[in-house]
Design a protein around this motif. Sequence first.
Motif, short mmCIF file in Angstrom:
data_model
loop_
_atom_site.label_atom_id
_atom_site.label_comp_id
_atom_site.label_asym_id
_atom_site.label_seq_id
_atom_site.Cartn_x
_atom_site.Cartn_y
_atom_site.Cartn_z
N LEU A 177 87.73 15.32 27.26
CA LEU A 177 87.39 16.28 28.08
C LEU A 177 86.11 16.58 27.83
N LEU A 178 85.57 17.21 26.62
CA LEU A 178 84.21 17.50 26.51
C LEU A 178 83.31 16.49 26.64
N ILE A 179 83.39 15.26 26.31
CA ILE A 179 82.70 14.04 26.36
C ILE A 179 82.42 13.83 28.05
N LEU A 180 83.50 13.83 28.64
CA LEU A 180 83.22 13.87 30.40
C LEU A 180 82.62 14.95 30.70
N ALA A 181 82.71 16.17 30.18
CA ALA A 181 81.95 17.30 30.64
C ALA A 181 80.50 17.35 30.47
N LEU A 182 80.16 16.63 29.21
CA LEU A 182 78.83 16.39 28.85
C LEU A 182 78.14 15.48 29.67
N LEU A 183 78.90 14.36 30.02
CA LEU A 183 78.40 13.22 30.77
C LEU A 183 78.12 13.73 32.10
N PHE A 184 78.96 14.62 32.82
CA PHE A 184 78.72 15.00 34.08
C PHE A 184 77.41 16.05 34.17
N VAL A 185 77.28 16.85 33.02
CA VAL A 185 76.07 17.46 32.86
C VAL A 185 74.83 16.59 33.05
N ALA A 186 74.71 15.83 31.93
CA ALA A 186 73.74 14.73 31.96
C ALA A 186 73.52 14.12 33.06
N ARG A 187 74.39 13.58 33.86
CA ARG A 187 74.52 13.09 35.40
C ARG A 187 73.69 13.93 36.39
N PHE A 188 74.01 15.19 36.37
CA PHE A 188 73.30 16.01 37.29
C PHE A 188 71.73 16.30 36.91
N VAL A 189 71.65 16.65 35.63
CA VAL A 189 70.31 16.63 34.93
C VAL A 189 69.35 15.39 35.63
N TRP A 190 70.05 14.28 35.35
CA TRP A 190 69.08 13.20 35.37
C TRP A 190 68.94 12.71 36.76
N MET A 191 70.17 13.04 37.62
CA MET A 191 70.00 12.41 39.12
C MET A 191 69.81 13.66 40.06
N GLY A 192 69.74 14.81 39.65
CA GLY A 192 69.36 15.83 40.18
C GLY A 192 70.73 16.22 41.61
N GLY A 193 71.60 15.82 40.76
CA GLY A 193 73.00 16.34 41.52
C GLY A 193 73.43 15.20 42.58
N ALA A 194 72.48 14.02 42.61
CA ALA A 194 72.84 13.16 43.87
C ALA A 194 74.07 12.46 43.71
#
Length: 454
Positions: free
Chosen positions: A437-454
Motif C-alpha cells: 500500500l505504501l509503495i502504491l501511494a509513493l508511486l501515485f505521489v511520484a506520478r503526480f509530481v512527474w506528470m503534474g496530475g495529468a
Amino acid sequence: MNQTTATAEAPPVQTGALARYFSFAERGTNARTEVLAGATTFLTMAYIVLVNPAILGSAGMPVASVAAATCFAAAFASILMGLVANTPLALAPGMGLNAYFSYTVVQQMGVPWPVALGCVFISGVAFLVLTLTGVRQLIVTSIPQYLFAAVAGGIGLFIGFIGFKDAGIIVANPATFVALGNLSAPGAALALFGLVVIGALSVWNVRGAMLVGIVATTLVGWLSGMVTFKPEPYSLSALTGTAFKLDLGGVFGLSGKHGLGLLEILFVFLFVDLFDNIGTLVAVTKRAGLMDAAGRIPGLNRILVTDAVATIVGSMAGTSTVTSYVESAAGVQVGGRTGLTAVVTGLLFLAMMFVAPYAQLIPLAATAPALIIVGGLMLLPLTEVQWEDPLSAIPAFLTVAMIPLTFSIANGLAFGITAHAALKLVRGTITKKDWFLLILALLFVARFVWMGGA
C-alpha cells in the motif's frame, strides 16, 4: 427477507450446455436475461465506433480502418472475456487513452502513429507480465474494502455525469465550469423523454427497461428528424489500413527528444489503463454481486490476463489501448451476471464491423438516459463506507469526488489510496502488511509530481 425476495424475482433456471458453461443456476440468471443485458451494454458503448476513429483520425490514421479495428478489438476482447473469465465485462478502445495517443503522443511529441501503436503493444506485454507475476493481483488485494465501495460510487457519479453531458443537460460554463444546459434544445429534450420512459419502466419492474427506453428514444429521434445519417464509404477491407502496421523497431529506435518521452508514454499507457481497469472491474463485479464478502473477485487472474491480451491484439489491429468499459454496468443493471453478456456484446460489435458507419443511427441522447439512471443506482455501495470514521470517510470522499471531477477513475483511486496510506501513517496504525500500500501511494505521489496530475 432479502434472500426470499431475491429468490422470488430470480429468472427461471435453465439447464443445458450453455447454462452449465456460464453457471446460470449459480448466478440466478438465464439466456434471455443475458442476451438482453449484452444488447443493452452494446447500445451504451456503440458510440465508441464513431468517437474512436474521429480521435485517432486526427493523428493521421485512416478513419475507416480505425472504425474496423475498433469493432474488431471490442468484439475480440469482449468475447474472450466472456468465454475465458465468465464475467459480464465488455471491453473496447478506451476513452482518454485514445486522446492521449492522438493529441499528446502523436501530435505534440511528434511520434509517428505506427510507433505509437508499438508503444501500446509493449504496454500490453507489460500488463501481461505484471499479471502473470501477480503484481496486478497484489494491487487489487491491497485496496481496502471501503475504497471498493467508494470507487463504485465514484464511477456511478462519473457515468451519470457523462450521461448528463451527452444529453446536453449539463454544459460547460466559463464562470462556473458547468451549468444547466438548454432543456428545450432537441438533444436535451429527447434525453429527458428517454429518462422518463426508462424511469417509468424501471419502477414498473419491466424487464429490459433500459433497452426498451433506448430503442423508444431512438425511434422518437428518427421520427422527429433529429438523427442525421451521413455514412462514410466503408468495407471490411479497410482493416488492412491499420492491421499489423505497428512499428516496434521505431519504438526502440526513439532517441533524442523522444528518449525520455518513450518512458513517459509507456508509463501513462501502463498506469492509467491499470487503475482504470481495476476501478471498473471492482465496480462492475460488486454491482453484479460477484465479489465475495472478503472482497475477492472470482477468476481475477483470467480477467486480468484477458485484459492484457486484448490490448496486445488491439494494437496489432490498429487501435489504442483496449480497456474495460464502465458502461458494462448498464448490462449488469438489466440482469447480466455471466460471461454470456460480454459475448453478446462482442458479437454485436463483430456484426457492427459490416455496418460500422450505421452506429450513428443511435443518438447520444438515446443512450444518455440509461447512463444517468445506471449512475444513480450505482451509489448504493456508498452505504458501506463508515462515514463517521475520518480514516475511511476522507479517502472515500476524495475517491468519489475526484473520479467525476477529473474525468479519470485512475485519479480517483490515486487520491483515495494515497490519503488512506497517509492517514494510517499519521494515526500510527500502519503495519508490515501495508508495505505494498505504501509503495502504491509513493508511486501515485511520484506520478503526480512527474506528470503534474495529468
